[in-house]
Design a protein around this motif. Structure first.
Motif, PDB file in Angstrom:
ATOM      1  N   ALA A 178      28.139  43.055  32.148  1.00 32.40           N
ATOM      2  CA  ALA A 178      29.144  44.134  32.280  1.00 32.40           C
ATOM      3  C   ALA A 178      28.858  44.347  33.719  1.00 32.40           C
ATOM      4  N   THR A 179      27.920  44.032  34.584  1.00 33.90           N
ATOM      5  CA  THR A 179      27.781  44.158  35.989  1.00 33.90           C
ATOM      6  C   THR A 179      29.034  43.201  36.708  1.00 33.90           C
ATOM      7  N   LYS A 180      28.876  42.215  36.223  1.00 38.77           N
ATOM      8  CA  LYS A 180      29.768  41.270  36.524  1.00 38.77           C
ATOM      9  C   LYS A 180      31.341  41.869  36.430  1.00 38.77           C
ATOM     10  N   GLY A 181      31.440  42.332  35.258  1.00 34.71           N
ATOM     11  CA  GLY A 181      32.914  42.842  35.028  1.00 34.71           C
ATOM     12  C   GLY A 181      33.206  43.915  36.079  1.00 34.71           C
ATOM     13  N   ILE A 182      32.343  44.950  36.273  1.00 40.22           N
ATOM     14  CA  ILE A 182      32.703  45.938  37.089  1.00 40.22           C
ATOM     15  C   ILE A 182      32.948  45.539  38.524  1.00 40.22           C
ATOM     16  N   ILE A 217      34.180  42.483  39.388  1.00 36.70           N
ATOM     17  CA  ILE A 217      35.502  41.910  39.396  1.00 36.70           C
ATOM     18  C   ILE A 217      36.273  42.967  39.487  1.00 36.70           C
ATOM     19  N   LEU A 218      36.315  44.004  38.786  1.00 35.22           N
ATOM     20  CA  LEU A 218      37.553  45.096  38.578  1.00 35.22           C
ATOM     21  C   LEU A 218      37.403  45.905  39.900  1.00 35.22           C
ATOM     22  N   LEU A 219      36.529  46.068  40.607  1.00 36.17           N
ATOM     23  CA  LEU A 219      36.375  46.666  41.992  1.00 36.17           C
ATOM     24  C   LEU A 219      37.120  45.804  42.974  1.00 36.17           C
ATOM     25  N   ALA A 220      36.870  44.199  42.957  1.00 35.42           N
ATOM     26  CA  ALA A 220      37.622  43.526  43.666  1.00 35.42           C
ATOM     27  C   ALA A 220      39.389  43.490  43.473  1.00 35.42           C
ATOM     28  N   LEU A 221      39.458  43.629  42.055  1.00 40.01           N
ATOM     29  CA  LEU A 221      41.047  43.948  42.019  1.00 40.01           C
ATOM     30  C   LEU A 221      41.421  45.240  42.684  1.00 40.01           C
ATOM     31  N   ILE A 277      54.956  46.531  38.382  1.00 39.48           N
ATOM     32  CA  ILE A 277      54.028  45.740  37.752  1.00 39.48           C
ATOM     33  C   ILE A 277      52.719  46.067  38.219  1.00 39.48           C
ATOM     34  N   LEU A 278      52.438  46.318  39.682  1.00 37.01           N
ATOM     35  CA  LEU A 278      51.214  46.477  40.010  1.00 37.01           C
ATOM     36  C   LEU A 278      50.486  47.678  39.628  1.00 37.01           C
ATOM     37  N   ALA A 279      51.364  48.682  39.306  1.00 42.25           N
ATOM     38  CA  ALA A 279      50.858  50.293  38.626  1.00 42.25           C
ATOM     39  C   ALA A 279      50.317  50.087  37.388  1.00 42.25           C
ATOM     40  N   SER A 280      50.641  49.363  36.579  1.00 43.28           N
ATOM     41  CA  SER A 280      50.336  49.266  35.184  1.00 43.28           C
ATOM     42  C   SER A 280      48.765  48.761  35.075  1.00 43.28           C
ATOM     43  N   ALA A 281      47.871  48.184  36.272  1.00 43.31           N
ATOM     44  CA  ALA A 281      46.654  47.748  36.073  1.00 43.31           C
ATOM     45  C   ALA A 281      45.748  49.170  36.112  1.00 43.31           C
ATOM     46  N   PHE A 282      45.971  50.213  36.857  1.00 41.99           N
ATOM     47  CA  PHE A 282      44.720  51.065  37.148  1.00 41.99           C
ATOM     48  C   PHE A 282      44.346  51.788  35.938  1.00 41.99           C
ATOM     49  N   PRO A 283      45.443  52.240  35.044  1.00 43.75           N
ATOM     50  CA  PRO A 283      44.671  52.932  33.689  1.00 43.75           C
ATOM     51  C   PRO A 283      43.899  51.876  33.043  1.00 43.75           C
ATOM     52  N   ALA A 284      44.324  50.625  32.661  1.00 39.13           N
ATOM     53  CA  ALA A 284      43.431  49.530  32.109  1.00 39.13           C
ATOM     54  C   ALA A 284      42.275  49.445  32.581  1.00 39.13           C
ATOM     55  N   ILE A 285      42.197  49.318  34.124  1.00 41.19           N
ATOM     56  CA  ILE A 285      41.098  49.013  34.831  1.00 41.19           C
ATOM     57  C   ILE A 285      39.880  50.087  34.305  1.00 41.19           C
ATOM     58  N   VAL A 286      40.414  51.507  34.603  1.00 43.42           N
ATOM     59  CA  VAL A 286      39.593  52.499  34.675  1.00 43.42           C
ATOM     60  C   VAL A 286      38.789  52.675  33.230  1.00 43.42           C
ATOM     61  N   VAL A 287      39.864  52.438  31.964  1.00 40.48           N
ATOM     62  CA  VAL A 287      39.264  52.451  30.768  1.00 40.48           C
ATOM     63  C   VAL A 287      38.398  51.188  30.462  1.00 40.48           C
ATOM     64  N   PHE A 288      38.557  50.130  30.876  1.00 39.32           N
ATOM     65  CA  PHE A 288      37.925  48.895  30.730  1.00 39.32           C
ATOM     66  C   PHE A 288      36.467  49.170  31.283  1.00 39.32           C
ATOM     67  N   ALA A 289      36.548  49.790  32.483  1.00 37.26           N
ATOM     68  CA  ALA A 289      35.242  49.884  33.224  1.00 37.26           C
ATOM     69  C   ALA A 289      34.157  51.064  32.476  1.00 37.26           C
ATOM     70  N   LEU A 305      40.927  36.376  39.792  1.00 35.16           N
ATOM     71  CA  LEU A 305      39.679  36.883  39.289  1.00 35.16           C
ATOM     72  C   LEU A 305      39.618  37.204  37.922  1.00 35.16           C
ATOM     73  N   ALA A 306      40.794  37.884  37.262  1.00 35.33           N
ATOM     74  CA  ALA A 306      40.710  38.475  36.234  1.00 35.33           C
ATOM     75  C   ALA A 306      40.341  37.452  35.145  1.00 35.33           C
ATOM     76  N   ALA A 307      40.352  36.148  35.389  1.00 40.20           N
ATOM     77  CA  ALA A 307      40.039  35.095  34.264  1.00 40.20           C
ATOM     78  C   ALA A 307      38.537  35.309  33.982  1.00 40.20           C
ATOM     79  N   PHE A 308      37.890  35.808  34.881  1.00 42.59           N
ATOM     80  CA  PHE A 308      36.276  35.663  34.737  1.00 42.59           C
ATOM     81  C   PHE A 308      35.946  37.263  34.164  1.00 42.59           C
ATOM     82  N   LEU A 309      36.794  37.967  33.926  1.00 38.79           N
ATOM     83  CA  LEU A 309      36.364  39.373  33.081  1.00 38.79           C
ATOM     84  C   LEU A 309      35.571  39.033  31.902  1.00 38.79           C
ATOM     85  N   PRO A 310      34.824  39.859  31.501  1.00 35.83           N
ATOM     86  CA  PRO A 310      33.907  39.444  30.257  1.00 35.83           C
ATOM     87  C   PRO A 310      34.867  39.677  28.953  1.00 35.83           C
TER      88      PRO A 310
END
Length: 405
Positions: free
Chosen positions: A226-230, A232-236, A329-341, A396-401
């Motif tokens: 989970a920490t690794k995922g967080i 990676i998400l912050l890097a994105l 394309i770029l904007a579609s990431a943020f809602p998914a990133i927040v909910v994933f986190a 880096l998204a390839a390394f998400l849990p």
């Protein structure tokens, strides 16, 4: 049928509607997000007039953005963490008063220190609004977390798009003092958020507790993963928001310098880009709910790379379509990133929301400051030549849990 048989005469218990998606609350905070971010985006929208009127350098403009965004980024996780322990429903309407004060200060600011004070007050307004509103979106989601986060976030994107348009129509015409009139919209937001706060207190907290007890949001993965995922998400988020800072803070200067367009025309181009960001945000959350957030995150960050690489070499005609594609394309990431986190760290909705909103603000601010110095020393076009490669961090998204999210 025997009417006296209780098993036959009692109908099945209906699903409790309080646990469904409460769209009126989600739309209310989305509208307030629109107002908040529209008013906040008036600051970068008036940068050209401030630069001319006060003789500011690109570095000084970047410092204004840095002051605004770092103020918000430092406070947002702290506000979220505090609210996780002691929920404060009426903090939502109270936070709008900081934005109100910030716009009033900016409307009369004729010195650089006053601009910085006004920018910091705007940042404080966002620091309260974003983590608490994101929490309300999850309370009202009824299990459709991606959709709720998208609807909430699209309000902010729409507001960010309307800010430059409002500046082009009103602020350019009537000057810096017109910001005081826009500040009155903070009072409208305050009234709406007061009612949202009442729902939050009477219904939202109970819904949140039921969700926590059910364990529906938890993802059974080790803490280290989970920490690794967080991280990676912050890097994105870094990749996404530094690139966005290059456009929101300097795109108008780029268009004016390279193509010789007027300030008004440049603001319209910026509005078009930000409108595309708003549309992309609407799609990101529901697509994440349907296909998995990891796939949406992967496509959203890395998928912009071909377009960002082409942008520094495009004509004015192609610059518009390219920036629209980037925004969508770029904007579609943020809602998914927040909910994933949020699902990686269950039970810490406020802290995670504040961390990611705050980090996005901070990275945008630092990016704006650094890119301003680059523009001063090497030219505005160099900014986009460098930033073109930022979406490659999406690898880096390839390394998400591997989770159900």
């Amino acid at each position: 049928m025997d009417a006296t048989n209780p098993a036959q005469s009692v109908p099945p218990a209906p699903t409790n509607p309080v646990d469904g998606t409460v769209f009126r609350i989600i739309l209310a905070i989305s509208f307030c997000h629109l107002l908040n971010d529209m008013l906040q985006s008036l600051l970068p929208a008036i940068y050209p007039s401030l630069k001319t009127g006060l003789g500011l350098t690109f570095g000084q403009i970047g410092l204004i953005t840095l002051t605004y965004q770092v103020t918000a980024s430092i406070l947002q996780p702290l506000v979220g963490l505090y609210a996780d322990k002691k929920p404060a429903p009426l903090a939502l309407p109270g936070g709008t008063l900081f934005s109100f004060a910030g716009l009033l200060v900016l409307s009369i600011a004729h010195s650089y220190p006053m601009l910085l004070i006004g920018a910091s007050l705007l940042g404080m307004g966002s620091s309260v609004f974003h983590p608490e509103s994101s929490r309300v979106a999850r309370m009202a989601a009824g299990g459709r977390h991606g959709l709720a986060q998208s609807l909430f976030q699209v309000g902010g994107n729409a507001g960010s798009a309307l800010g430059p348009l409002a500046a082009a129509i009103f602020v350019v015409r009537y000057g810096q003092s017109s910001l005081a009139a826009f500040a009155l919209l903070c009072l409208l937001s305050c009234a709406i958020l007061w009612n949202v706060g009442v729902w939050y207190k009477n219904h939202g907290l109970a819904r949140l507790k039921r969700g926590a007890r059910s364990g529906a949001a938890a993802i059974p993965i080790p803490r280290g993963e989970a920490t690794k995922g967080i991280l990676i998400l912050l890097a994105l988020i870094f990749s996404k928001y530094v690139y966005l800072a290059s456009l929101t803070s300097y795109f108008t200067f780029y268009l004016i310098h390279r193509f010789g367009v007027s300030v008004a025309v440049a603001q319209i181009h910026l509005f078009t880009f930000l409108a595309a960001v708003a549309v992309g945000t609407v799609a990101g959350g529901p697509l994440g709910d349907r296909f998995g957030r990891k796939y949406v995150i992967w496509f959203s960050i890395l998928g912009t790379l071909p377009f960002t690489l082409l942008l520094p070499h495009a004509s004015l005609f192609w610059t518009g379509p390219l920036t629209v594609a980037i925004g969508l394309i770029l904007a579609s990431a943020f809602p998914a990133i927040v909910v994933f986190a949020q699902e990686l760290v269950p039970g810490k909705i406020g802290m995670i929301s504040g961390l990611f909103f705050g980090f996005s603000f901070g990275m945008g601010g630092i990016g704006a400051g650094v890119l301003g110095e680059v523009a001063d020393h090497y030219g505005i076009e160099t900014v986009y030549a460098i930033c073109a490669f930022l979406p490659a961090i999406g690898l880096l998204a390839a390394f998400l849990p591997k989770t159900k999210a």
